[in-house]
Enzyme design. Sequence first.
Site, mmCIF file in Angstrom:
data_model
loop_
_atom_site.group_PDB
_atom_site.id
_atom_site.type_symbol
_atom_site.label_atom_id
_atom_site.label_comp_id
_atom_site.label_asym_id
_atom_site.label_seq_id
_atom_site.Cartn_x
_atom_site.Cartn_y
_atom_site.Cartn_z
ATOM 1 N N CYS A 1 -34.880 -23.885 0.724
ATOM 2 C CA CYS A 1 -33.844 -23.214 -0.073
ATOM 3 C C CYS A 1 -32.426 -23.627 0.313
ATOM 4 C CB CYS A 1 -34.003 -21.703 0.039
ATOM 5 S SG CYS A 1 -35.668 -21.170 -0.331
ATOM 6 N N HIS B 1 -27.702 -17.893 -1.696
ATOM 7 C CA HIS B 1 -29.031 -18.268 -2.183
ATOM 8 C C HIS B 1 -29.708 -16.996 -2.687
ATOM 9 C CE1 HIS B 1 -33.117 -19.391 -2.493
ATOM 10 N NE2 HIS B 1 -33.490 -18.812 -1.369
ATOM 11 N N ASN C 1 -36.576 -16.341 -7.034
ATOM 12 C CA ASN C 1 -36.089 -17.274 -6.018
ATOM 13 C C ASN C 1 -36.481 -18.694 -6.441
ATOM 14 O OD1 ASN C 1 -35.868 -18.939 -3.749
ATOM 15 N ND2 ASN C 1 -36.542 -17.363 -2.309
HETATM 16 N N1 COA Z 1 -46.787 -5.584 -4.558
HETATM 17 C C1 COA Z 1 -47.157 -4.436 -3.936
HETATM 18 N N2 COA Z 1 -47.247 -4.338 -2.598
HETATM 19 C C2 COA Z 1 -46.962 -5.439 -1.855
HETATM 20 C C3 COA Z 1 -46.588 -6.651 -2.454
HETATM 21 C C4 COA Z 1 -46.504 -6.690 -3.850
HETATM 22 N N3 COA Z 1 -46.126 -7.801 -4.516
HETATM 23 N N4 COA Z 1 -46.356 -7.545 -1.470
HETATM 24 C C5 COA Z 1 -46.587 -6.937 -0.313
HETATM 25 N N5 COA Z 1 -46.968 -5.662 -0.539
HETATM 26 C C6 COA Z 1 -47.312 -4.621 0.431
HETATM 27 C C7 COA Z 1 -47.760 -5.180 1.762
HETATM 28 O O1 COA Z 1 -49.126 -5.543 1.709
HETATM 29 C C8 COA Z 1 -47.489 -4.009 2.679
HETATM 30 O O2 COA Z 1 -48.526 -3.093 2.542
HETATM 31 P P1 COA Z 1 -49.097 -2.301 3.834
HETATM 32 O O3 COA Z 1 -47.921 -1.498 4.320
HETATM 33 O O4 COA Z 1 -50.181 -1.491 3.255
HETATM 34 O O5 COA Z 1 -49.535 -3.356 4.792
HETATM 35 C C9 COA Z 1 -46.237 -3.375 2.092
HETATM 36 O O6 COA Z 1 -46.150 -3.865 0.745
HETATM 37 C C10 COA Z 1 -44.967 -3.693 2.822
HETATM 38 O O7 COA Z 1 -44.947 -5.084 3.067
HETATM 39 P P2 COA Z 1 -43.718 -5.778 3.751
HETATM 40 O O8 COA Z 1 -43.984 -7.252 3.836
HETATM 41 O O9 COA Z 1 -43.330 -5.062 4.995
HETATM 42 O O10 COA Z 1 -42.605 -5.487 2.640
HETATM 43 P P3 COA Z 1 -41.074 -5.819 2.655
HETATM 44 O O11 COA Z 1 -40.287 -4.624 2.386
HETATM 45 O O12 COA Z 1 -40.684 -6.687 3.821
HETATM 46 O O13 COA Z 1 -40.927 -6.710 1.346
HETATM 47 C C11 COA Z 1 -40.712 -9.028 0.790
HETATM 48 C C12 COA Z 1 -41.633 -7.932 1.248
HETATM 49 C C13 COA Z 1 -41.467 -10.348 0.743
HETATM 50 C C14 COA Z 1 -40.215 -8.680 -0.605
HETATM 51 C C15 COA Z 1 -39.499 -9.098 1.753
HETATM 52 O O14 COA Z 1 -39.942 -9.115 3.072
HETATM 53 C C16 COA Z 1 -38.677 -10.308 1.522
HETATM 54 O O15 COA Z 1 -38.129 -10.509 0.454
HETATM 55 N N6 COA Z 1 -38.489 -11.154 2.566
HETATM 56 C C17 COA Z 1 -37.757 -12.336 2.447
HETATM 57 C C18 COA Z 1 -38.559 -13.314 1.727
HETATM 58 C C19 COA Z 1 -37.752 -14.451 1.246
HETATM 59 O O16 COA Z 1 -36.671 -14.254 0.771
HETATM 60 N N7 COA Z 1 -38.292 -15.641 1.369
HETATM 61 C C20 COA Z 1 -37.665 -16.785 0.971
HETATM 62 C C21 COA Z 1 -36.654 -17.142 1.980
HETATM 63 S S1 COA Z 1 -35.664 -18.342 1.312
#
Ligand code: COA
Length: 327
Positions: free
Chosen positions: A114, A254, A284
């Site tokens: 990214c 980004h 993204n």
């Molecule tokens: N729909 C529903 N539930 C989901 C899900 C989805 N699409 N994806 C994950 N979950 C669940 C997980 O399984 C977890 O369940 P559990 O508590 O029963 O284990 C719960 O949601 C929380 O997961 P978590 O990963 O802690 O959520 P989060 O608040 O961190 O959000 C992201 C997840 C991916 C949205 C967030 O971490 C994020 O955006 N991170 C940065 C990613 C990014 O930008 N990447 C590119 C970098 S350039």
Amino acid sequence: MTQNAGIIGMGHAYPSGILSNADLEKLVETSDEWITTRTGIKQRHKAAENEYTSQFGTKAAQQALERAGLKPEDIDLIVCATTTPDQIMPSTGALIQAQLGAVNAAGMDIFAACSGFLYGITMVESMIRTGQIRYALVIGAEVLTKYVDYTDRSTCVIFGDGAGAAVLGPVPEGKGILATKIKSDGRYEEQLYAPGGGTKLGTTHETIDNREHFFKMKGNELFKVAVRSMSDISAEMLAKAGYTVEDVDLVIPHQANQRITDAVASRLGAPEEKVYSNIAFHGNTSSASIPIAMDECLEAGKIKEGDLVLLTAFGGGVTWGATVIRF
Ligand code: COA
């Protein structure tokens, strides 16, 4: 005497296909409510089976060239930032060169996820400044939806497809790229990676069965590193350019996740109205996200002549960077 380098034309393109949160609800166990509150994304663009990265990169580049008032043969260098190339070889930059008819250019790829667009800007800026080249295209182009595992709800809701392009060239003193810096830390490799298909694991029945050719992400851990890295390097580049966040007319981060954007803005002390977001519409798009956002801002008159713009990115690698530009 060195020559200032700046952006003299931009363009963007994306597939007409749309994957909405409602579409994803039919593919994995998720909900519009979860995706919207956790990421800010409402839809993303998705390439058709017969569409691929270089096509979008070329379309964006053609628009950028037209707006810069240049012809393909005026370009000395084409840098395509992509993590989702058409194929392993040749580079997508070379393929875009052929599609454009940029017969005097060298084409190459930058592989910095990214942050790729800022990597390209940083490299090209110094080549223009030192007189090595005069005009270059820096393109961010991705078809991420072909690398996403549509059985993994933690990644498939995030990524979308598109391309953005910038023509860089000489600009008057005081304008253009005033400060720019890129960084990486490969120790965080496994926070966002696609392990299969390379020389380490190869492409075998086993790697395919284990779905190792798809992106894997530890979103939660990435989140914290992303916020810290982008805000620290942004503050550093603003100071290097001799400005504070109060002087900035627009911040274009980004587009990774709305919560990351909000956290970076808050750490920098930038008010919401000065921070651009289009994540709801595109998701993204990795290296394409900053040039798409910049071009949308130029088209909407949100960036005007004389404006000070801060760009900042973070991505797999991990990689990050920031650029301060006077338009
Ligand atoms: N729909 C529903 N539930 C989901 C899900 C989805 N699409 N994806 C994950 N979950 C669940 C997980 O399984 C977890 O369940 P559990 O508590 O029963 O284990 C719960 O949601 C929380 O997961 P978590 O990963 O802690 O959520 P989060 O608040 O961190 O959000 C992201 C997840 C991916 C949205 C967030 O971490 C994020 O955006 N991170 C940065 C990613 C990014 O930008 N990447 C590119 C970098 S350039």
